[in-house]
Design a protein around this motif. Sequence first.
Motif, PDB file in Angstrom:
ATOM      1  N   ASP A  71      47.139  29.427  46.945  1.00 16.79           N
ATOM      2  CA  ASP A  71      47.559  29.039  46.013  1.00 16.79           C
ATOM      3  C   ASP A  71      48.334  28.057  45.835  1.00 16.79           C
ATOM      4  N   TYR A  72      48.212  27.532  47.446  1.00 18.79           N
ATOM      5  CA  TYR A  72      49.096  26.162  46.770  1.00 18.79           C
ATOM      6  C   TYR A  72      48.446  25.447  45.536  1.00 18.79           C
ATOM      7  N   LYS A  73      50.088  24.437  45.418  1.00 19.33           N
ATOM      8  CA  LYS A  73      49.999  23.731  43.808  1.00 19.33           C
ATOM      9  C   LYS A  73      50.532  22.749  44.125  1.00 19.33           C
ATOM     10  N   ILE A  74      49.438  21.354  44.230  1.00 18.59           N
ATOM     11  CA  ILE A  74      51.147  20.130  44.424  1.00 18.59           C
ATOM     12  C   ILE A  74      51.491  20.121  43.048  1.00 18.59           C
ATOM     13  N   THR A  75      53.398  20.133  43.170  1.00 15.75           N
ATOM     14  CA  THR A  75      54.615  19.709  42.245  1.00 15.75           C
ATOM     15  C   THR A  75      55.078  18.255  42.718  1.00 15.75           C
ATOM     16  N   LEU A  76      55.736  17.638  41.248  1.00 17.35           N
ATOM     17  CA  LEU A  76      56.349  16.515  41.403  1.00 17.35           C
ATOM     18  C   LEU A  76      58.379  17.326  42.456  1.00 17.35           C
ATOM     19  N   GLU A  77      58.030  16.377  43.052  1.00 16.95           N
ATOM     20  CA  GLU A  77      59.324  16.830  43.919  1.00 16.95           C
ATOM     21  C   GLU A  77      60.366  15.484  43.767  1.00 16.95           C
ATOM     22  N   PRO A  78      61.747  15.829  43.295  1.00 14.94           N
ATOM     23  CA  PRO A  78      62.848  15.446  43.111  1.00 14.94           C
ATOM     24  C   PRO A  78      62.420  13.722  44.286  1.00 14.94           C
ATOM     25  N   ASP A  79      62.561  13.600  45.310  1.00 17.88           N
ATOM     26  CA  ASP A  79      62.601  12.259  45.371  1.00 17.88           C
ATOM     27  C   ASP A  79      61.251  11.059  45.974  1.00 17.88           C
ATOM     28  N   ARG A  80      60.604  11.870  44.904  1.00 18.78           N
ATOM     29  CA  ARG A  80      58.798  11.180  45.163  1.00 18.78           C
ATOM     30  C   ARG A  80      58.874  10.657  43.398  1.00 18.78           C
ATOM     31  N   VAL A  81      58.506   9.100  43.846  1.00 22.05           N
ATOM     32  CA  VAL A  81      58.261   8.184  42.406  1.00 22.05           C
ATOM     33  C   VAL A  81      56.996   8.274  42.241  1.00 22.05           C
ATOM     34  N   ASP A  82      57.033   8.989  41.170  1.00 26.07           N
ATOM     35  CA  ASP A  82      55.849   9.328  40.158  1.00 26.07           C
ATOM     36  C   ASP A  82      54.615   8.140  39.623  1.00 26.07           C
ATOM     37  N   LEU A  83      53.697   8.101  39.936  1.00 28.59           N
ATOM     38  CA  LEU A  83      53.775   6.558  40.078  1.00 28.59           C
ATOM     39  C   LEU A  83      51.828   7.167  38.867  1.00 28.59           C
ATOM     40  N   ARG A  84      51.863   8.006  38.303  1.00 25.82           N
ATOM     41  CA  ARG A  84      50.296   8.348  38.022  1.00 25.82           C
ATOM     42  C   ARG A  84      50.402   7.526  36.307  1.00 25.82           C
ATOM     43  N   HIS A  85      51.084   7.135  35.712  1.00 29.11           N
ATOM     44  CA  HIS A  85      50.932   6.104  34.850  1.00 29.11           C
ATOM     45  C   HIS A  85      50.536   4.874  34.755  1.00 29.11           C
ATOM     46  N   ILE A  86      50.099   4.896  36.209  1.00 28.65           N
ATOM     47  CA  ILE A  86      49.900   3.340  36.789  1.00 28.65           C
ATOM     48  C   ILE A  86      47.524   3.086  36.873  1.00 28.65           C
ATOM     49  N   PRO A  87      47.385   3.395  37.022  1.00 27.36           N
ATOM     50  CA  PRO A  87      45.759   3.096  36.982  1.00 27.36           C
ATOM     51  C   PRO A  87      45.502   2.456  38.073  1.00 27.36           C
ATOM     52  N   VAL A  88      45.217   4.224  39.652  1.00 27.93           N
ATOM     53  CA  VAL A  88      44.508   3.181  40.373  1.00 27.93           C
ATOM     54  C   VAL A  88      43.367   4.088  40.784  1.00 27.93           C
TER      55      VAL A  88
END
Length: 245
Positions: free
Chosen positions: A144-161
């Motif tokens: 049941d593991y799910k990926i969640t944003l962690e405090p020490d990570r940069v969120d780049l989901r707004h960039i087209p990759v």
Amino acid sequence: GKVVGIIRRNFHKNYCGSICTIDAKEKDDAKDDEEDIHPHDVIAAKHEVEHPDGITSTVVFFSIDKRVPPILLRTTQRDRLAGMRILVSMDSWPADSEYPLGHYVKTLGVAGTKDTETEVLLNEFRIPCEPFPAKVLACLPPADYKITLEPDRVDLRHIPVLSIDPPGCKDIDDALHCTELPNGNWQVGVHIADVTHYVEAGTAIDLEAANRSTSTYLVNKRLDMLPSLLTTDLCSLKGNVDRFA
């Protein structure tokens, strides 16, 4: 002290290959005209022997590795092993024997078939192909593991990759982005799946990956360095799915 005898030499591996069998007529032909006969047949004609017990025979095994000399086997399975790819272990090389002696280990399959020759390659180059053991699977995240944003990570989901892997690829472990900056320059980013998030140093899964060294791609299958939950899911940079990179 001094060495007074060698009970068994520590030969480093089993060898893949086939036995060469020859009937009585072929044996006579090989002895009479060695120039026109395949070298394997000449050797088999000289060394293949049916023993007085009527059960066992000495046959000649030829490895696919040309550096390995012919190996003499005493076996009760001459007819069953003919035309098969087999594994043989070298036992000794007596001073009065032209070739080393060995024993049959197991049959891989019929020579020349795709599955059998694939097994030959895996054995010959000692490529790990066993299923992942339980202690390795125990290192994986729960079902049941799910990926969640962690405090020490940069969120780049707004960039087209985007990925440059071909259609149908299941292990997308790298991707790119290219963005024009306000000053007219271009920013190029390389995104690599963060495998170390799931594989901690010194754990069973880390040691297994080190032993396998790489994923192996064959004609009819692939052998992953890590379990498929990581290679084709959590560490695969799929479209519109959150992943650590």
